[in-house]
Design an enzyme around this catalytic site. Structure first.
Site, short mmCIF file in Angstrom:
data_model
loop_
_atom_site.label_atom_id
_atom_site.label_comp_id
_atom_site.label_asym_id
_atom_site.label_seq_id
_atom_site.Cartn_x
_atom_site.Cartn_y
_atom_site.Cartn_z
N ARG A 108 42.90 -2.48 64.77
CA ARG A 108 41.59 -3.13 64.97
C ARG A 108 41.84 -4.49 65.64
O ARG A 108 41.69 -5.55 65.02
CB ARG A 108 40.85 -3.29 63.64
CG ARG A 108 40.53 -1.95 63.01
CD ARG A 108 39.76 -2.09 61.70
NE ARG A 108 38.37 -2.39 61.89
CZ ARG A 108 37.48 -2.53 60.89
NH1 ARG A 108 37.89 -2.38 59.65
NH2 ARG A 108 36.22 -2.81 61.14
N LYS A 160 25.15 -4.51 54.69
CA LYS A 160 26.35 -5.36 54.72
C LYS A 160 26.64 -5.82 56.14
O LYS A 160 26.94 -6.99 56.39
CB LYS A 160 27.53 -4.56 54.17
CG LYS A 160 28.89 -5.17 54.46
CD LYS A 160 30.03 -4.33 53.90
CE LYS A 160 30.51 -3.21 54.80
NZ LYS A 160 31.36 -3.61 55.92
N ASN A 161 26.58 -4.87 57.08
CA ASN A 161 27.01 -5.19 58.44
C ASN A 161 26.01 -6.05 59.21
O ASN A 161 26.28 -6.46 60.34
CB ASN A 161 27.38 -3.91 59.20
CG ASN A 161 28.63 -3.28 58.61
OD1 ASN A 161 29.35 -3.93 57.83
ND2 ASN A 161 28.89 -2.02 58.94
N CYS A 177 38.93 -2.49 56.09
CA CYS A 177 39.42 -1.11 55.95
C CYS A 177 40.51 -0.84 56.97
O CYS A 177 40.40 -1.25 58.13
CB CYS A 177 38.27 -0.14 56.15
SG CYS A 177 37.03 -0.23 54.86
C1 EPZ Z 1 31.81 -2.80 62.77
O1 EPZ Z 1 33.21 -3.02 62.81
C2 EPZ Z 1 31.50 -2.45 61.34
N1 EPZ Z 1 31.90 -3.54 60.49
C3 EPZ Z 1 32.23 -1.18 60.94
O2 EPZ Z 1 31.83 -0.82 59.63
C4 EPZ Z 1 31.86 -0.05 61.90
O3 EPZ Z 1 32.63 1.08 61.59
C5 EPZ Z 1 32.12 -0.48 63.34
O4 EPZ Z 1 31.43 -1.73 63.62
C6 EPZ Z 1 31.67 0.54 64.38
O5 EPZ Z 1 30.29 0.78 64.23
C7 EPZ Z 1 31.17 -4.64 60.40
O6 EPZ Z 1 30.13 -4.79 61.03
C8 EPZ Z 1 31.64 -5.68 59.45
P1 EPZ Z 1 34.06 -2.55 66.62
P2 EPZ Z 1 33.87 -3.74 64.06
O7 EPZ Z 1 34.52 -3.90 67.05
O8 EPZ Z 1 32.95 -4.76 64.60
C9 EPZ Z 1 38.01 -1.58 69.09
C10 EPZ Z 1 32.09 -0.38 57.34
O9 EPZ Z 1 32.62 0.53 56.66
N2 EPZ Z 1 38.11 -3.03 69.38
O10 EPZ Z 1 32.81 -2.00 67.21
O11 EPZ Z 1 35.23 -4.13 63.65
C11 EPZ Z 1 38.31 -1.29 67.62
O12 EPZ Z 1 39.68 -1.24 67.39
C12 EPZ Z 1 32.79 -0.92 58.56
O13 EPZ Z 1 31.01 -0.88 57.04
C13 EPZ Z 1 39.08 -3.48 70.25
O14 EPZ Z 1 39.89 -2.70 70.79
O15 EPZ Z 1 33.96 -2.51 65.05
C14 EPZ Z 1 37.61 0.04 67.43
O16 EPZ Z 1 38.44 1.06 67.89
C15 EPZ Z 1 34.09 -0.22 58.82
N3 EPZ Z 1 39.15 -4.82 70.51
C16 EPZ Z 1 36.39 -0.06 68.36
O17 EPZ Z 1 36.67 -1.14 69.25
C17 EPZ Z 1 38.28 -5.72 69.96
O18 EPZ Z 1 38.39 -6.92 70.25
C18 EPZ Z 1 35.08 -0.36 67.66
O19 EPZ Z 1 35.24 -1.53 66.86
C19 EPZ Z 1 37.29 -5.24 69.08
C20 EPZ Z 1 37.22 -3.89 68.80
#
Ligand code: EPZ
Length: 432
Positions: A123, A22-23, A118
């Site tokens: 986020r 999916k990701n 989720c």
């Molecule tokens: C991706 O989410 C995945 N989703 C998530 O999978 C996965 O848990 C996550 O990466 C971490 O591996 C998709 O790819 C669609 P991040 P993403 O941006 O991109 C903070 C699943 O179940 N952050 O790496 O949203 C954020 O709040 C899903 O398949 C900021 O602060 O994750 C978090 O604490 C759930 N500012 C951390 O970074 C931003 O602009 C990591 O988030 C962006 C993120």
């Protein structure tokens, strides 16, 4: 509301083949908007987030359709694209954020209402917005919507992400392909799905080096054609099946997903006493249910290559029955363990405290009526239910199908007593 019924106590046997991740698929679909030629993504499962993405593409004026297991997109002229993302589609999944960069680049503006997905804690999308602003986008925030405009082409930048966000790395990678000059992204996420997006864009004609490392270098404005691409296999689905056999016992082969994609999870299972045999692309996972699982584990979920946050609830489901207490800490999401309430309803000694989850171990799990709080938390409750005495009713307000085309059917194909939607059998126990 779909209900999944799971009767515990059956060991699992057989072979299973994770579908495309999916990701990977969701950002790849968004990236297809940048392409001047048709694209085909092979072997994509029928996830509700994929359906939402196809609807979103059509809503902004891009033809996209499923033919069998493959997804097809066709190139569009900038004039026929609309940058307004409909609120119900944005709110249905987090991955609506992947449309920021392609629509800004191709349509000249994009308006993104608050993305859904989720509820794992805050986020924010600040890194996406900061990077695009550094490239010259004008960003306006109004309530919970962001509107971005560009006046002329985006400009290449040397930009450091304040943390290695997967989504923001993908956004800036897509934007950099359209920017004037050579962009350097530092502090980038190194997850396999980022490499998959880079591979797809390179297959379309982009020039990207450093994917899989924290420094990406992208030469912008190379003409992008189309590509035929097979996305990565779903490493989190692979970990889900591995967790299921660890919890329930039995012996399964997970085919077609190389062990390096979920090595940290396999190492964790081995520490618990689960037998793991790895080949180049296959993994055999076996556990004798008469033998106890080893607890005393301290896990920290963090960015790749650390223990993956999406597998943290699955690890918790395995540790509920272990012979000693364990703890899991999630550095990425503040509310990763909403599934703890469901585990506790099944009789587990399990408490979430902020980012930490304490698991007492030694649980004799009992069936209960539980609700999937989010995608991976829902899958973890299904895993725990496979090891529980009696029939668990797992109420799923749409979360699990966002990431697994048919988790009940997949577990049933391995011999689990798992039914979906009002006790209708999903699969005969078809073992390969
Ligand atoms: C991706 O989410 C995945 N989703 C998530 O999978 C996965 O848990 C996550 O990466 C971490 O591996 C998709 O790819 C669609 P991040 P993403 O941006 O991109 C903070 C699943 O179940 N952050 O790496 O949203 C954020 O709040 C899903 O398949 C900021 O602060 O994750 C978090 O604490 C759930 N500012 C951390 O970074 C931003 O602009 C990591 O988030 C962006 C993120």
């Amino acid at each position: 509301m779909q209900t999944i019924t799971i009767t515990g106590g059956q060991t699992l046997h057989g072979t299973i083949h994770p579908a495309a991740a999916k990701n990977s698929v969701l950002p790849l679909l968004a990236a297809s908007l940048l392409c001047g030629g048709p694209c085909c993504l092979r072997g994509v499962p029928a996830l509700s987030d994929v359906d939402t993405s196809l609807a979103l593409l059509r809503a902004v004026g891009a033809p996209a359709e499923r033919r069998g297991a493959d997804l097809y997109t066709r190139p569009v002229t900038p004039g026929s694209l609309c940058g307004e993302i409909p609120p119900p589609l944005a709110g249905a999944m987090r991955s609506s954020v992947f449309y920021l960069a392609p629509l800004l680049c191709r349509a000249g503006m994009v308006r993104l209402p608050l993305p859904g997905g989720c509820r794992l804690g805050p986020r924010p999308v600040d890194i996406h917005l900061a990077g695009l602003a550094a490239m010259g986008a004008r960003v306006e925030l109004e309530g919970e919507a962001a509107t971005l405009r560009r006046f002329g082409p985006l400009q290449a930048v040397d930009f450091t992400l304040r943390l290695p966000s997967v989504g923001a790395t993908m956004t800036l990678l897509m934007a950099a392909c359209c920017a004037m000059g050579t962009t350097v992204l530092r502090g980038a996420a190194c997850e396999p799905e980022v490499c998959d997006l880079a591979d797809f864009l390179c297959a379309c004609g982009a020039s990207i080096t450093g994917a899989g490392t924290p420094v990406l270098v992208i030469q912008g404005r190379r003409p992008l054609g189309g590509a035929l691409h097979t996305p990565l296999p779903d490493r989190i689905a692979a970990a889900t099946y591995a967790a299921a056999v660890a919890a329930a016992g039995g012996r399964i082969t997970v085919q077609g997903c190389a062990p390096q994609y979920y090595r940290a999870f396999l190492d964790f299972l081995e520490c618990c006493g689960v037998q793991i045999e790895t080949g180049e692309r296959d993994v055999v996972i076996a556990r004798d249910p008469a033998l106890p699982l080893r607890g005393g584990q301290q896990l920290c979920a963090n960015a790749w290559p650390a223990f993956a946050t999406d597998t943290a609830p699955l690890a918790a489901a395995v540790l509920l029955q272990a012979d000693a207490p364990s703890e899991i800490y999630d550095y990425l999401f503040a509310n990763r363990f909403a599934c703890a309430a469901g585990f506790a309803a099944m009789g587990a000694d399990c408490r979430a405290r902020g980012r930490a989850l304490y698991i007492g171990g030694g649980a004799a799990l009992q069936a209960a009526r539980v609700t999937a709080p989010d995608l991976r938390g829902g899958a973890a409750l299904a895993v725990a239910a496979l090891a529980a005495r009696g029939t668990t009713l797992l109420q799923d307000p749409g979360h699990i199908r966002r990431g697994y085309a048919d988790l009940p059917g997949e577990l049933a194909s391995l011999g689990g007593l798992v039914l979906a939607e009002g006790n209708r059998p999903v699969h005969a126990a078809a073992r390969i």
